[in-house]
Design a protein around this motif. Structure first.
Motif, PDB file in Angstrom:
ATOM      1  N   ASP A  26      32.157  50.582  30.245  1.00 15.23           N
ATOM      2  CA  ASP A  26      31.993  49.138  30.095  1.00 15.23           C
ATOM      3  C   ASP A  26      31.761  48.724  28.649  1.00 15.23           C
ATOM      4  O   ASP A  26      31.948  47.567  28.302  1.00 15.23           O
ATOM      5  N   HIS A  51      34.955  39.517  31.272  1.00 17.80           N
ATOM      6  CA  HIS A  51      35.560  40.647  31.995  1.00 17.80           C
ATOM      7  C   HIS A  51      35.811  40.345  33.477  1.00 17.80           C
ATOM      8  O   HIS A  51      36.801  40.805  34.030  1.00 17.80           O
ATOM      9  N   ASP A  75      35.325  45.475  37.942  1.00 20.64           N
ATOM     10  CA  ASP A  75      35.056  45.698  36.516  1.00 20.64           C
ATOM     11  C   ASP A  75      36.267  46.156  35.711  1.00 20.64           C
ATOM     12  O   ASP A  75      36.111  46.564  34.556  1.00 20.64           O
ATOM     13  N   HIS A  98      36.860  45.247  31.946  1.00 26.74           N
ATOM     14  CA  HIS A  98      36.356  46.023  30.805  1.00 26.74           C
ATOM     15  C   HIS A  98      37.463  46.891  30.218  1.00 26.74           C
ATOM     16  O   HIS A  98      37.495  47.126  29.017  1.00 26.74           O
ATOM     17  N   ILE A 102      34.063  53.265  34.617  1.00 31.32           N
ATOM     18  CA  ILE A 102      34.481  52.121  35.417  1.00 31.32           C
ATOM     19  C   ILE A 102      35.022  52.550  36.782  1.00 31.32           C
ATOM     20  O   ILE A 102      34.741  51.906  37.797  1.00 31.32           O
ATOM     21  N   ASP A 142      26.951  45.911  43.034  1.00 33.91           N
ATOM     22  CA  ASP A 142      27.209  46.209  41.625  1.00 33.91           C
ATOM     23  C   ASP A 142      25.968  46.844  41.003  1.00 33.91           C
ATOM     24  O   ASP A 142      26.062  47.855  40.301  1.00 33.91           O
TER      25      ASP A 142
END
Length: 170
Positions: free
Chosen positions: A12, A65, A52, A55, A23, A143
């Motif tokens: 990230d 992002h 994600d 990223h 990721i 998350d």
């Protein structure tokens, strides 16, 4: 699936000072948490898997992002998956206000400020009015839970049938 596979050993933050898993591993962990907690919502699970990738697509853009990932997946995975992906940052901002027990990773705490900080009362009301409010919060909670070094999650290939079903239903 190729884009997700490309996220192996991508982090990230470009200098790897952020969260402790790459990721791909993070997405697999988040999707697994969502599959356990929300077994009947495959769109939510897939949103967790891809949330994600922004990223990877635009490195070092903490604020954007989620938006980059949402734009990348909407055509294939549909509007709801894209909305949930984009909402994982506002959900963090919401929980920073709404949940006094919230514990963020050091990286998530650091990036909260550049992502707008805790929501205002007006933003909270608008966020709570969203029909996918509960799902966005569930994604955000997953998350936060999906950052465990060494946790063995199902491999990416095991998600192919789920991704196909979601893509077919868009």
């Amino acid at each position: 699936m190729t884009l997700l596979a490309d996220c192996e050993d991508v982090w990230d933050t470009p200098d790897r000072s952020g969260d402790p898993v790459d990721i791909l591993d993070h997405g697999l962990q988040v999707a697994a948490v969502l599959a356990e907690r929300h077994p009947d919502d495959e769109e939510l699970q897939v949103a967790g898997l891809v949330h994600d990738i922004g990223h990877y697509l635009v490195p070092a853009d903490e604020e954007g992002h989620g938006r980059h990932a949402a734009t990348a997946v909407e055509g294939l995975l549909g509007a709801r998956v894209a909305r949930l992906v984009a909402a994982h940052i506002p959900a963090k901002r919401y929980l920073a206000v709404a949940d006094p027990q919230l514990v963020l990773s050091p990286e998530s705490a650091r990036t909260l400020g550049c992502q707008g900080g805790p929501m205002t009362p007006q933003e909270v009301a608008a966020f709570e009015a969203d029909p996918d409010f509960a799902s966005a919060v569930a994604l955000r909670r997953a998350d936060d839970a999906g950052k465990v070094v060494g946790l063995r999650a199902a491999p990416l290939e095991s998600w192919r049938p789920v991704v196909r079903r979601v893509a077919a239903g868009r």
